[in-house]
Scaffold this active site. Structure first.
Site, short mmCIF file in Angstrom:
data_model
loop_
_atom_site.label_atom_id
_atom_site.label_comp_id
_atom_site.label_asym_id
_atom_site.label_seq_id
_atom_site.Cartn_x
_atom_site.Cartn_y
_atom_site.Cartn_z
CG ASP A 1 43.02 52.57 14.83
OD1 ASP A 1 43.74 51.56 14.74
OD2 ASP A 1 42.49 52.93 15.90
CG ASP B 1 40.89 55.88 18.67
OD1 ASP B 1 41.65 55.16 17.99
OD2 ASP B 1 40.24 55.45 19.64
CG ASP C 1 45.81 55.43 15.53
OD1 ASP C 1 46.31 54.44 14.97
OD2 ASP C 1 44.77 55.37 16.20
#
Length: 455
Positions: A39, A241, A245
């Site tokens: 990410d 995080d 996600d």
């Protein structure tokens, strides 16, 4: 002793280096990872965005723009919203005071929508503005230049008229480029997965040197991308995080959460990086490889030792006068255990490798492929049309991490197309082809460490 001792020491070394490994399975799987999906915000970047540029539409003052921007963004929990609100507070505390915000809505992959003092207001990317028929004029060209510099441009409109644009930058973590260089040197394909727009994502990708960047991804599509890589035969680690996600972290072969991330992400992951440093992703993989190498050494010497000594102790060579005193045999047996444990304890001296910044592959040499998927239908992830639905009663699940394990185990059964696991009810509903047997489903759950029975 060959395997559990090495796993125990390896897990301890991970904790000493700020890497919390939740299961032996995660430690063993990490050595086979050949694709790492990262990410962007909060993982590759610092997650501490700040406003860098403010551009105004003709006839609009900065105060007018910031009043509308603060009124909208104050209701959002996105990191970029926090940066804009902080900037507005610096210019004038409570800039939006007295403004009435109603019908607030978050537009997936677009931004924010609401009515401010009775007028329709928008905040978000160019795609949202175009979809709502808001003309951007010269702001769009200026936004492209800012995005090429790694900044995220956000547009604001009121009553169908563009007010201006605020550019926000989230600095790349100092260790991100070196961390990705280590991953690539280990043979892993690196993929940057982000909901940000293409130009901004590509600029960040060039700075850190990833192999591929996929921009404009909706939260639900992150999990689909991880599944796509798995179906291509790759062992995937997902690093993230945020709440969005969590599905991808649960889907990945190894889910890795940033320690400073949300509780949902941490709960869904197999590994937690307590230092919130992307360099620890490569460190976790190196530790896994060192641990598995140690296990194989232990197994080899244990088998070799017993293959030689047991026949001698049993008297196979006695016809030739070669015998073994039982006391010596007992001592030798004890020594084999000491040898295995001592070899496993060598892992306590293990240290992660380091890669200097000068060794990072220059951005110009990194092939970056940008693929925008937002706005397009989510990729089909079902392997075949389900022809039956079965419900299993599953016992032993304690948290969402357990749910993720059960779901992953059932989805790994050939012929299963969809799985829904309910923690409170203790059930797993499976859609699968007729060829899938009850025994196969139950066995998959049992192998994952839980008890199951078909309802």
């Amino acid at each position: 002793l060959a395997t559990p001792t090495a796993i125990m020491v390896g897990t301890g070394r991970g904790a000493a280096n700020g890497i919390l490994i939740k299961s032996a399975e995660a430690l063993e799987t990490a050595c086979n990872v050949d694709a790492v999906v990262l990410d962007k915000t909060g993982t590759v970047t610092a997650g501490e965005p700040h406003v860098t540029d403010v551009l105004l539409a003709p006839g609009v003052t900065e105060e007018e723009l910031l009043r509308v921007a603060a009124a909208l963004e104050r209701k959002s929990e996105h990191p970029l919203a926090g940066a804009i609100c902080a900037y507005a507070d610096e210019k004038g505390p409570d800039a939006e005071k007295g403004m009435r915000v109603e019908k607030f809505e978050q537009v997936a992959g677009g931004g924010l929508s609401a009515t401010v003092d009775g007028a329709s207001a928008l905040a978000g990317n160019a795609r949202l503005m175009v979809a709502r028929d808001v003309g951007l004029g010269a702001l769009e060209a200026a936004a492209a230049a800012l995005a090429d510099d790694g900044k995220t441009p956000l547009f604001f409109s009121l009553a169908g008229r563009a007010l201006g644009m605020i550019a926000v930058a989230d600095p790349v973590k100092p260790t991100s480029a070196a961390a990705i260089a280590r991953l690539r040197a280990m043979g892993a394909r690196t993929v940057l997965l982000t909901g940000d727009q293409e130009r901004t994502a590509a600029a960040v990708a060039r700075r850190v040197g990833v192999d591929e960047v996929i921009a404009g991804v909706l939260p639900a599509q992150k999990e689909a991308k991880v599944r796509e890589l798995q179906e291509a035969g790759r062992t995937v680690a997902m690093v993230g995080d945020g709440i969005n996600d969590a599905p991808a972290l649960a889907r990945a072969d190894v889910g890795i959460a940033i320690g400073a991330g949300t509780d949902v992400a941490i709960s869904s992951a197999d590994v937690v990086l307590m230092h919130s440093d992307p360099a620890d992703v490569a460190t976790a993989m190196e530790l896994s490889r060192a641990t598995m190498r140690n296990i194989k050494q232990n197994l080899f010497w244990a088998l070799f030792y017993n293959a030689v000594c047991i026949p001698v102790a049993a008297g196979v060579l006695s016809p030739w006068g070669v015998t073994l005193n039982p006391m010596i045999g007992a001592a030798a047996m004890g020594f084999s255990s000491v040898f295995v444990v001592t070899n496993a304890l060598r892992l306590r001296t293990w240290k992660p490798s380091e890669r200097a910044a000068s060794e990072v592959t220059p951005a110009a040499e990194v092939a970056v492929s940008v693929e925008s998927v937002a706005g397009a239908p989510a990729p089909a992830t079902e392997r075949r049309e389900p022809t039956m639905t079965k419900t299993l009663n599953v016992t032993g699940m304690m948290c969402q991490h357990c749910v993720a394990h059960v779901k992953k185990a059932l989805e790994g059964v050939d012929g299963v197309s969809a799985v829904d696991v309910n923690l409170e009810a203790g059930t797993a509903t499976v859609e699968a082809a007729d060829s899938v047997t009850d025994e196969a489903l139950v066995a998959a759950v049992v192998d994952a460490g839980y008890e199951a029975a078909v309802a």
